[in-house]
Design a protein around this motif. Structure first.
Motif, PDB file in Angstrom:
ATOM      1  N   UNK A 137      -0.992  -5.476   0.952  1.00  0.00           N
ATOM      2  CA  UNK A 137      -0.629  -6.170  -0.284  1.00  0.00           C
ATOM      3  C   UNK A 137      -1.324  -5.534  -1.494  1.00  0.00           C
ATOM      4  N   UNK A 138      -2.568  -5.119  -1.323  1.00  0.00           N
ATOM      5  CA  UNK A 138      -3.278  -4.461  -2.420  1.00  0.00           C
ATOM      6  C   UNK A 138      -2.558  -3.184  -2.820  1.00  0.00           C
ATOM      7  N   UNK A 139      -2.218  -2.348  -1.847  1.00  0.00           N
ATOM      8  CA  UNK A 139      -1.574  -1.079  -2.143  1.00  0.00           C
ATOM      9  C   UNK A 139      -0.197  -1.276  -2.777  1.00  0.00           C
ATOM     10  N   UNK A 165      -9.042 -14.485  -6.799  1.00  0.00           N
ATOM     11  CA  UNK A 165      -8.454 -13.335  -6.130  1.00  0.00           C
ATOM     12  C   UNK A 165      -7.197 -12.836  -6.846  1.00  0.00           C
ATOM     13  N   UNK A 166      -6.431 -13.765  -7.400  1.00  0.00           N
ATOM     14  CA  UNK A 166      -5.260 -13.362  -8.194  1.00  0.00           C
ATOM     15  C   UNK A 166      -5.705 -12.498  -9.376  1.00  0.00           C
ATOM     16  N   UNK A 202       2.288 -11.628  -1.397  1.00  0.00           N
ATOM     17  CA  UNK A 202       1.778 -11.298  -0.068  1.00  0.00           C
ATOM     18  C   UNK A 202       0.256 -11.381  -0.030  1.00  0.00           C
ATOM     19  N   UNK A 203      -0.373 -11.005  -1.121  1.00  0.00           N
ATOM     20  CA  UNK A 203      -1.838 -11.056  -1.204  1.00  0.00           C
ATOM     21  C   UNK A 203      -2.327 -12.504  -1.113  1.00  0.00           C
ATOM     22  N   UNK A 204      -1.690 -13.384  -1.865  1.00  0.00           N
ATOM     23  CA  UNK A 204      -2.091 -14.789  -1.861  1.00  0.00           C
ATOM     24  C   UNK A 204      -1.716 -15.480  -0.553  1.00  0.00           C
ATOM     25  N   UNK A 233      -8.980  -7.968  12.053  1.00  0.00           N
ATOM     26  CA  UNK A 233      -8.478  -6.733  11.462  1.00  0.00           C
ATOM     27  C   UNK A 233      -7.030  -6.841  11.047  1.00  0.00           C
ATOM     28  N   UNK A 234      -6.231  -7.558  11.820  1.00  0.00           N
ATOM     29  CA  UNK A 234      -4.822  -7.722  11.475  1.00  0.00           C
ATOM     30  C   UNK A 234      -4.663  -8.490  10.166  1.00  0.00           C
ATOM     31  N   UNK A 235      -5.484  -9.533   9.986  1.00  0.00           N
ATOM     32  CA  UNK A 235      -5.434 -10.288   8.727  1.00  0.00           C
ATOM     33  C   UNK A 235      -5.854  -9.412   7.552  1.00  0.00           C
TER      34      UNK A 235
END
Length: 418
Positions: A57-59, A81-82, A65-67, A48-50
């Motif tokens: 990062x999405x928001x 994903x990018x 941060x997302x990558x 859950x933490x990951x």
């Protein structure tokens, strides 16, 4: 939820494609207790933490941060994903979160997690949409950091629009249209039609509702099917569907989406498109009072009744298949069953089911009144289960029995279509 066009040049489409259909419970309901240890010692809390870092990062639309949360060795996954994050850039998200449901240790620093993605669109969703996902994570090096190596729809679960391409966003007065691979002018026309549908529904359905609708327009019927988790063959002649979880009959409405099949929808004239989106918007408005106790004839008939009452068409024009059957002496013995509304049915039989359902609601409005029709709808949906729900509501709201109601309905068909 079939709405038919009268254009003879598009007879086959008229029979099947001008309709949408409620896909109740298409999106899986939330289900999970607290975090549990996996066989290898990894806890759902660590997973859950990951995922929380991913959601943040999405928001923030933070690509770096997302990558950073992805497996450094999964080059193709990182590239995809990018792109997916970029596709989401214009979608007005209010929230994005994950709920861990189960974690399986695969050994050698690998785990698979079954999670539920929950997100809301700002200004439109009072409750989150949910989507079941399967996420694979790996642990790199000597550290305890877990990286996401794969993220896909769970078996049988639908995909998401932003996974199909860059999402174009068009805002209407009461609508939000999200499209992929479609012209902006096309999306604007759909928004304008949806904007007309919302007040038409509000003028009929007296219970409070959001008075806003989100419409998804994928590039093709195949992409539409991907958003529904079903074969494309089921929707080739369907102009639109409404997805969402049925309510509990107590006034709480989960988020809904109207999904348009751009090819079938484009074949309709202004009348057909207007009726389709009004019909689908009715399902959005009534969702809180539509439950497993609600028979399909009532939910579909009411949506048709709402859509057609704004139009100046005669019963034989709206119900040509049933009119032909009645003229031929084939008067239905009873109200349509749930099975009669299956997409796999014969097109003419499917149309007769929708037409008969519409005329049942028309008859209630004529003989008992609009308010009683709405009260009947709510009473059925508020029942604990299907058994006895219609019978009880007919008794308490309409003061009749199923046998008497059916006899009156058959007589009404003869009067209107004979």
């Amino acid at each position: 939820m079939a709405v038919r066009t009268q254009d003879a040049r598009r007879e086959r489409t008229r029979r099947r494609s001008t309709a949408g259909a409620v896909l109740a419970a298409l999106l899986l309901a939330p289900a999970c207790a607290g975090p549990q240890d996996s066989a290898g010692g990894l806890t759902a809390r660590e997973v859950g933490a990951a995922l929380d870092r991913r959601a943040t990062a999405v928001m923030a639309h933070d690509t770096d941060a997302y990558l950073a949360g992805l497996d450094p060795r999964a080059a193709s996954f990182r590239a995809a994903q990018r792109t997916e994050l970029r596709n989401l850039a214009d979608v007005p998200l209010e929230s994005w979160a994950y709920k861990v449901k189960d974690v399986s240790d695969k050994g050698e620093g690998k785990v698979t997690a079954e999670v539920e993605l929950r997100y809301r669109i700002k200004g439109y969703d009072k409750a989150p949409m949910s989507s079941s996902r399967t996420v694979e994570l790996v642990r790199e090096g000597k550290g305890r950091t877990w990286y996401i190596a794969a993220d896909r729809a769970a078996d049988g679960a639908p995909g998401q629009l932003w996974q199909q391409g860059d999402v174009e966003v068009v805002r209407g007065r009461s609508s939000l249209v999200l499209g992929v691979g479609r012209r902006e002018s096309e999306l604007r026309e759909i928004a304008d039609t949806a904007d007309r549908a919302v007040p038409a529904v509000t003028g009929t359905w007296t219970e409070p509702w959001a008075e806003r609708v989100v419409v998804l327009v994928p590039e093709s019927v195949e992409d539409m099917a991907g958003l529904l988790g079903s074969p494309a063959a089921s929707y080739r002649d369907i102009a639109a569907v409404t997805t969402g979880e049925v309510g509990g009959g107590g006034g709480r409405a989960p988020a809904d989406r109207v999904i348009v099949n751009p090819q079938a929808y484009a074949l309709l004239g202004d009348f057909g498109q207007r009726v389709v989106l009004t019909h689908e918007t009715t399902h959005v408005a009534t969702r809180a009072y539509t439950s497993p106790a609600t028979p399909v004839w009532l939910s579909e008939g009411f949506a048709d009744w709402t859509a057609y009452r704004q139009e100046s068409r005669t019963a034989p024009e709206i119900a040509p298949e049933l009119a032909e059957a009645v003229h031929g002496g084939d008067l239905p013995a009873g109200l349509p069953t749930d099975e009669d509304f299956g997409f796999g049915e014969d097109p003419a039989k499917l149309s007769r089911a929708y037409e008969g359902a519409w005329l049942a609601c028309e008859m209630i409005a004529r003989d008992w009144g609009d308010e009683e029709l709405i009260a009947f709808y709510k009473a059925v949906g508020s029942s604990a289960g299907r058994d006895g729900a219609v019978e009880q509501a007919m008794h308490t709201v309409l003061g009749t029995t199923p046998q008497d109601f059916t006899a009156r309905w058959r007589e009404y068909l003869g009067d209107q279509l004979g």
